[in-house]
Design a protein around this motif. Structure first.
Motif, short mmCIF file in Angstrom:
data_model
loop_
_atom_site.label_atom_id
_atom_site.label_comp_id
_atom_site.label_asym_id
_atom_site.label_seq_id
_atom_site.Cartn_x
_atom_site.Cartn_y
_atom_site.Cartn_z
N GLU A 73 0.97 70.70 55.21
CA GLU A 73 1.36 69.29 55.08
C GLU A 73 1.11 68.73 53.68
N LEU A 74 0.01 69.15 53.04
CA LEU A 74 -0.29 68.66 51.70
C LEU A 74 0.84 69.00 50.74
N THR A 75 1.36 70.23 50.84
CA THR A 75 2.47 70.65 49.98
C THR A 75 3.74 69.89 50.34
N LEU A 76 4.05 69.80 51.64
CA LEU A 76 5.27 69.12 52.07
C LEU A 76 5.28 67.65 51.67
N ASN A 77 4.11 67.03 51.63
CA ASN A 77 4.03 65.60 51.32
C ASN A 77 3.83 65.31 49.83
N HIS A 78 3.78 66.35 49.01
CA HIS A 78 3.59 66.14 47.57
C HIS A 78 4.83 65.44 47.00
N LYS A 79 4.60 64.47 46.13
CA LYS A 79 5.70 63.68 45.56
C LYS A 79 6.78 64.56 44.93
N PHE A 80 6.36 65.56 44.14
CA PHE A 80 7.33 66.42 43.46
C PHE A 80 8.17 67.20 44.47
N VAL A 81 7.55 67.68 45.54
CA VAL A 81 8.28 68.46 46.55
C VAL A 81 9.31 67.56 47.23
N LYS A 82 8.90 66.37 47.59
CA LYS A 82 9.83 65.45 48.25
C LYS A 82 11.00 65.08 47.32
N GLU A 83 10.70 64.81 46.06
CA GLU A 83 11.76 64.48 45.10
C GLU A 83 12.71 65.66 44.92
N SER A 84 12.17 66.86 44.85
CA SER A 84 13.00 68.05 44.70
C SER A 84 13.88 68.26 45.92
N GLN A 85 13.31 68.12 47.10
CA GLN A 85 14.09 68.28 48.33
C GLN A 85 15.20 67.25 48.41
N ASP A 86 14.88 65.99 48.08
CA ASP A 86 15.89 64.94 48.11
C ASP A 86 17.02 65.22 47.11
N ALA A 87 16.67 65.65 45.91
CA ALA A 87 17.69 65.95 44.90
C ALA A 87 18.56 67.12 45.34
N LEU A 88 17.95 68.15 45.91
CA LEU A 88 18.72 69.29 46.37
C LEU A 88 19.66 68.91 47.51
N LYS A 89 19.18 68.11 48.43
CA LYS A 89 20.01 67.67 49.55
C LYS A 89 21.19 66.83 49.05
N LYS A 90 20.88 65.93 48.12
CA LYS A 90 21.91 65.05 47.58
C LYS A 90 22.98 65.81 46.80
N ASN A 91 22.55 66.75 45.98
CA ASN A 91 23.47 67.40 45.06
C ASN A 91 24.00 68.75 45.52
N SER A 92 23.41 69.31 46.55
CA SER A 92 23.84 70.64 46.97
C SER A 92 24.39 70.68 48.39
N ASN A 93 24.43 69.56 49.03
CA ASN A 93 24.90 69.49 50.41
C ASN A 93 24.16 70.47 51.32
N LEU A 94 22.84 70.51 51.20
CA LEU A 94 22.02 71.39 52.06
C LEU A 94 21.82 70.79 53.41
#
Length: 94
Positions: A73-94
């Motif tokens: 959970e600590l990794t999943l909730n890290h700000k950088f991880v969340k920002e990266s996941q959001d960017a990937l979802k937005k730009n890669s249609n994951l």
């Protein structure tokens, strides 16, 4: 497999690193053309760091795959991880 080639998330340098590491993992040898392009941008030490990081990541991924570990959970909730996941979802249609 993620579609990094089609994603707008990565810079040109990051794309080159992804191309290099993908070739390193899939083909083991790097073509002269690809190495030349990498060497034009990165120092020999940086190239070694890229190779080392790619290799260590592969080992770690194989260990996690073997034991089917979950991301904590600590990794999943890290700000950088969340920002990266959001960017990937937005730009890669994951």
């Amino acid at each position: 497999m993620r579609k990094w080639r089609d994603s707008s998330v990565y810079s040109d340098k990051e794309r080159l690193i992804l191309e290099y590491t993908e070739a390193l993992v899939k083909d083991i040898r790097i073509s002269d053309d690809l190495y030349k392009r990498v060497a034009e941008i990165f120092t020999p030490k940086q190239i070694i760091d890229i190779c080392f990081t790619s290799g260590i990541s592969g080992i770690i991924n194989r260990i996690h795959g073997t034991f089917q570990t979950e991301v904590d959970e600590l990794t999943l909730n890290h700000k950088f991880v969340k920002e990266s996941q959001d960017a990937l979802k937005k730009n890669s249609n994951l």
